[in-house]
Design a protein around this motif. Structure first.
Motif, PDB file in Angstrom:
ATOM      1  N   ALA A  35       1.011  -1.232  -0.047  1.00 31.27           N
ATOM      2  CA  ALA A  35      -0.045   0.210   0.036  1.00 31.27           C
ATOM      3  C   ALA A  35       0.714   1.235  -0.023  1.00 31.27           C
ATOM      4  N   THR A  36       2.179   1.154  -0.079  1.00 28.24           N
ATOM      5  CA  THR A  36       3.184   2.262   0.211  1.00 28.24           C
ATOM      6  C   THR A  36       4.351   1.917  -0.686  1.00 28.24           C
ATOM      7  N   VAL A  37       4.217   1.677  -1.903  1.00 31.46           N
ATOM      8  CA  VAL A  37       5.201   1.315  -3.020  1.00 31.46           C
ATOM      9  C   VAL A  37       6.381   2.042  -2.749  1.00 31.46           C
ATOM     10  N   GLY A  38       6.296   3.583  -2.599  1.00 33.38           N
ATOM     11  CA  GLY A  38       7.529   4.241  -2.570  1.00 33.38           C
ATOM     12  C   GLY A  38       8.361   4.018  -3.790  1.00 33.38           C
ATOM     13  N   LEU A  39       9.612   3.551  -3.747  1.00 32.61           N
ATOM     14  CA  LEU A  39      10.561   3.542  -4.812  1.00 32.61           C
ATOM     15  C   LEU A  39      10.534   1.892  -5.329  1.00 32.61           C
ATOM     16  N   GLY A  40       9.758   1.293  -4.657  1.00 29.96           N
ATOM     17  CA  GLY A  40       9.448  -0.241  -4.916  1.00 29.96           C
ATOM     18  C   GLY A  40      10.512  -1.034  -4.360  1.00 29.96           C
ATOM     19  N   GLY A  41      11.216  -1.094  -3.259  1.00 28.54           N
ATOM     20  CA  GLY A  41      12.076  -1.748  -2.708  1.00 28.54           C
ATOM     21  C   GLY A  41      11.515  -2.953  -2.047  1.00 28.54           C
ATOM     22  N   HIS A  42      10.278  -3.006  -1.080  1.00 26.40           N
ATOM     23  CA  HIS A  42       9.553  -4.060  -0.693  1.00 26.40           C
ATOM     24  C   HIS A  42       8.939  -4.818  -1.987  1.00 26.40           C
ATOM     25  N   SER A  43       8.324  -4.024  -2.754  1.00 27.56           N
ATOM     26  CA  SER A  43       7.567  -4.429  -3.995  1.00 27.56           C
ATOM     27  C   SER A  43       8.385  -5.358  -4.591  1.00 27.56           C
ATOM     28  N   ILE A  59       0.298   0.524  -4.368  1.00 31.38           N
ATOM     29  CA  ILE A  59      -0.523   1.948  -4.302  1.00 31.38           C
ATOM     30  C   ILE A  59       0.642   2.934  -3.668  1.00 31.38           C
ATOM     31  N   ASP A  60       0.797   4.059  -4.328  1.00 30.06           N
ATOM     32  CA  ASP A  60       1.374   5.267  -3.568  1.00 30.06           C
ATOM     33  C   ASP A  60       0.694   6.558  -3.926  1.00 30.06           C
ATOM     34  N   ARG A  61       0.883   7.465  -3.140  1.00 32.95           N
ATOM     35  CA  ARG A  61       0.089   8.807  -3.334  1.00 32.95           C
ATOM     36  C   ARG A  61       0.803   9.782  -3.973  1.00 32.95           C
ATOM     37  N   ASP A  62       2.284   9.355  -4.202  1.00 31.97           N
ATOM     38  CA  ASP A  62       3.191  10.219  -4.801  1.00 31.97           C
ATOM     39  C   ASP A  62       3.580   9.716  -6.143  1.00 31.97           C
ATOM     40  N   LYS A  63       3.101  10.401  -7.144  1.00 30.39           N
ATOM     41  CA  LYS A  63       3.206  10.129  -8.549  1.00 30.39           C
ATOM     42  C   LYS A  63       4.686   9.956  -8.937  1.00 30.39           C
ATOM     43  N   GLY A 110       4.668   6.493   6.440  1.00 33.53           N
ATOM     44  CA  GLY A 110       5.613   7.708   6.498  1.00 33.53           C
ATOM     45  C   GLY A 110       6.088   8.497   5.126  1.00 33.53           C
ATOM     46  N   VAL A 111       6.985   9.212   5.358  1.00 38.18           N
ATOM     47  CA  VAL A 111       7.818   9.480   3.984  1.00 38.18           C
ATOM     48  C   VAL A 111       8.818   8.553   3.870  1.00 38.18           C
ATOM     49  N   SER A 112       9.204   8.666   2.441  1.00 35.67           N
ATOM     50  CA  SER A 112      10.323   8.025   2.038  1.00 35.67           C
ATOM     51  C   SER A 112      11.741   8.872   2.177  1.00 35.67           C
ATOM     52  N   SER A 113      12.733   8.334   2.253  1.00 35.50           N
ATOM     53  CA  SER A 113      13.975   9.180   2.141  1.00 35.50           C
ATOM     54  C   SER A 113      14.091   9.687   0.982  1.00 35.50           C
ATOM     55  N   TYR A 114      13.529   9.385  -0.326  1.00 38.46           N
ATOM     56  CA  TYR A 114      13.613  10.108  -1.399  1.00 38.46           C
ATOM     57  C   TYR A 114      12.638  11.268  -1.543  1.00 38.46           C
ATOM     58  N   GLN A 115      11.723  11.206  -0.811  1.00 39.15           N
ATOM     59  CA  GLN A 115      10.921  12.441  -0.406  1.00 39.15           C
ATOM     60  C   GLN A 115      11.434  13.673   0.440  1.00 39.15           C
ATOM     61  N   LEU A 116      12.053  12.932   1.511  1.00 40.32           N
ATOM     62  CA  LEU A 116      12.797  13.767   2.725  1.00 40.32           C
ATOM     63  C   LEU A 116      13.892  14.438   2.070  1.00 40.32           C
ATOM     64  N   ARG A 134       3.720  18.140   0.574  1.00 34.93           N
ATOM     65  CA  ARG A 134       2.601  17.267  -0.035  1.00 34.93           C
ATOM     66  C   ARG A 134       3.262  16.072  -0.422  1.00 34.93           C
ATOM     67  N   MET A 135       2.811  14.558  -0.123  1.00 38.01           N
ATOM     68  CA  MET A 135       3.112  13.485  -0.648  1.00 38.01           C
ATOM     69  C   MET A 135       2.728  13.397  -1.936  1.00 38.01           C
ATOM     70  N   ASP A 136       1.442  13.723  -2.098  1.00 36.05           N
ATOM     71  CA  ASP A 136       0.688  13.931  -3.325  1.00 36.05           C
ATOM     72  C   ASP A 136       0.334  15.306  -4.036  1.00 36.05           C
ATOM     73  N   PRO A 303      21.028   3.888   9.048  1.00 38.73           N
ATOM     74  CA  PRO A 303      20.234   4.925  10.553  1.00 38.73           C
ATOM     75  C   PRO A 303      18.892   5.433  10.344  1.00 38.73           C
ATOM     76  N   ARG A 304      18.213   5.851   9.296  1.00 32.85           N
ATOM     77  CA  ARG A 304      16.947   6.156   9.337  1.00 32.85           C
ATOM     78  C   ARG A 304      15.989   5.242   9.596  1.00 32.85           C
ATOM     79  N   ALA A 305      16.488   3.808   9.755  1.00 34.00           N
ATOM     80  CA  ALA A 305      15.395   2.811  10.183  1.00 34.00           C
ATOM     81  C   ALA A 305      15.374   2.877  11.464  1.00 34.00           C
TER      82      ALA A 305
HETATM   83  C1  LIG Z   1       8.477   4.675   3.969  1.00 34.12           C
HETATM   84  S1  LIG Z   1       7.986   5.063   2.077  1.00 34.12           S
HETATM   85  C2  LIG Z   1       7.945   3.577   1.552  1.00 34.12           C
HETATM   86  C3  LIG Z   1       9.108   3.055   0.723  1.00 34.12           C
HETATM   87  C4  LIG Z   1       9.016   1.450   0.208  1.00 34.12           C
HETATM   88  N1  LIG Z   1       8.441   0.602   1.229  1.00 34.12           N
HETATM   89  C5  LIG Z   1      10.123   1.287  -0.668  1.00 34.12           C
HETATM   90  O1  LIG Z   1      10.741   0.074  -0.551  1.00 34.12           O
HETATM   91  O2  LIG Z   1      10.809   2.064  -1.301  1.00 34.12           O
HETATM   92  C6  LIG Z   1       6.511   5.691   2.467  1.00 34.12           C
HETATM   93  C7  LIG Z   1       5.579   5.964   1.046  1.00 34.12           C
HETATM   94  O3  LIG Z   1       4.347   5.770   1.404  1.00 34.12           O
HETATM   95  C8  LIG Z   1       3.378   6.636   0.644  1.00 34.12           C
HETATM   96  N2  LIG Z   1       2.454   7.080   1.338  1.00 34.12           N
HETATM   97  C9  LIG Z   1       2.245   7.588   2.584  1.00 34.12           C
HETATM   98  N3  LIG Z   1       0.939   7.824   2.981  1.00 34.12           N
HETATM   99  C10 LIG Z   1       0.167   7.147   1.892  1.00 34.12           C
HETATM  100  C11 LIG Z   1      -1.356   6.859   1.848  1.00 34.12           C
HETATM  101  N4  LIG Z   1      -2.087   7.516   2.744  1.00 34.12           N
HETATM  102  N5  LIG Z   1      -1.695   6.597   0.706  1.00 34.12           N
HETATM  103  C12 LIG Z   1      -0.579   6.266  -0.236  1.00 34.12           C
HETATM  104  N6  LIG Z   1       0.578   6.230  -0.311  1.00 34.12           N
HETATM  105  C13 LIG Z   1       1.256   6.839   0.903  1.00 34.12           C
HETATM  106  C14 LIG Z   1       4.503   7.981   0.636  1.00 34.12           C
HETATM  107  O4  LIG Z   1       4.370   8.785  -0.558  1.00 34.12           O
HETATM  108  C15 LIG Z   1       5.733   7.050   0.378  1.00 34.12           C
HETATM  109  O5  LIG Z   1       6.180   7.100  -0.889  1.00 34.12           O
END
Ligand SMILES: C[S@@+](CC[C@H](N)C(=O)[O-])C[C@H]1O[C@@H](n2cnc3c(N)ncnc32)[C@H](O)[C@@H]1O
Length: 316
Positions: A35-43, A59-63, A110-116, A134-136, A303-305
């Motif tokens: 549900a929080t794909v980010g840069l797709g590491g876990h995916s 899913i991610d709200r950040d295009k 939360g936010v990803s390092s990429y966003q931060l 804004r994440m989105d 360390p971000r973890a």
């Molecule tokens: C910690 S990062 C995920 C990193 C990801 N697991 C990876 O391996 O790259 C969190 C991600 O969740 C997204 N996010 C946070 N809240 C969200 C929401 N309510 N709906 C969709 N995406 C969300 C953020 O935009 C961000 O990309």
């Protein structure tokens, strides 16, 4: 090197990936949600484990993040469906996809390092970017809108509640005083207004850390409806299916803990047992009665973890 000078594209080490994947027990042919794909590491790690025949709904709200993830996950394009949306719309997406019940759901909040670390996204008090957060980026309001328009008491409430900041009232008053002279539009400008209020530098953290966290949570409405969402998402799991949530601050983790306990039939209220109205219906097992934290080996390289707390629940 300060954080904001690093290249955000280099930062995609997924947090607690081994623990999350072990708990999800990904298997070939399974249906999973990130549900929080980010840069797709876990995916990516999930996709590698569910071949052949598996499906990952991401899913991610950040295009911007999602586009990068899409490129990264290209070798598995036939097994993944990605959506630019708020994960709170997961029920709608799963209903429309008419998938079979889901084997596992992952949320890495939360936010990803990429966003931060992306200067122009305005998340960091160390950058001189526009105060955005804004994440989105299709969302209508940003952090500058809140800082310049909210009544002082509301601003103080947000900083206190979401930042757990003791000086919330003084910070809100200083913001209101400054914005009377002209709008506060940049991260560094806000950081300096806050820093001036702290006579003694706090150990370890920058004085603006809590206020920036609070604004980020408010801008992105990170905690709103979280409990309802977790319960609803849980309903899509098949018996034996698991949900894994990685939270990065105590407010978020508290909601996860409470919701999981409720679904596991435990009391979550403060009332004496004779007056407890908790449903006590056992729908799930708590796989992690206490949260799992990152291993020292992981913290050494990422360390971000350090503030990550992982919890998992299995549907009965
Ligand atoms: C910690 S990062 C995920 C990193 C990801 N697991 C990876 O391996 O790259 C969190 C991600 O969740 C997204 N996010 C946070 N809240 C969200 C929401 N309510 N709906 C969709 N995406 C969300 C953020 O935009 C961000 O990309």
């Amino acid at each position: 090197m300060t954080e904001h000078l690093r290249n955000p594209d280099d930062e995609h080490i997924p947090v607690m990936a081994k623990e999350a994947l072990d708990l999800l027990r990904c298997k070939p042919g399974g249906v999973y949600v990130d549900a929080t794909v980010g840069l797709g590491g876990h995916s990516l790690a999930i996709l590698e484990r569910i071949q052949p025949g598996g499906l990952l709904v991401g899913i991610d709200r950040d295009k911007e993040s999602l586009e990068k993830a899409q490129a990264r996950l290209k070798p598995f394009a036939d097994s993944v469906r990605l959506f630019h949306d708020n994960f709170k719309n997961l029920p709608l997406i799963l209903n429309n996809l008419a998938t079979k019940p889901v084997d596992g759901i992952l949320l890495d909040l939360g936010v990803s390092s990429y966003q931060l670390l992306s200067q122009e996204r305005g998340f960091s008090f160390q950058s001189d970017a526009v105060l955005d957060m804004r994440m989105d980026r299709t969302q209508q309001w940003n952090a500058a809108d809140l800082v310049n328009n909210l009544p002082e008491s509301e601003l103080a409430g947000i900083i206190y509640r979401y930042g757990e900041e003791r000086l919330s009232r003084r910070i809100a008053a200083a913001i209101v005083h400054e914005r009377a002279k002209g709008p506060i539009t940049r991260c560094a400008q806000l950081a300096s207004i806050i820093t001036r209020l702290f006579k003694v530098r706090q150990q370890g953290i920058h004085p603006a850390t809590r206020t920036f966290q609070a604004l980020r949570i408010a801008v992105n409405e990170e905690l709103e409806g979280m409990e309802e969402f977790l319960s609803e998402a849980f309903g899509f799991l098949k018996p034996g299916g698991r949900i894994v949530v990685i939270a990065f601050h105590s407010l978020e983790d508290r909601i996860v803990k409470r919701t999981f306990r409720k679904l596991a039939g435990q009391c979550v209220c403060d009332a004496p047992s004779e007056l407890c109205r908790c449903p006590r219906q056992i729908l799930a097992h708590l796989i992690t009665p206490r949260p799992i934290t990152p291993r020292p080996e992981e913290l050494a390289v990422n360390p971000r973890a350090r503030s990550a707390r992982l919890r998992s629940l299995e549907r009965i």
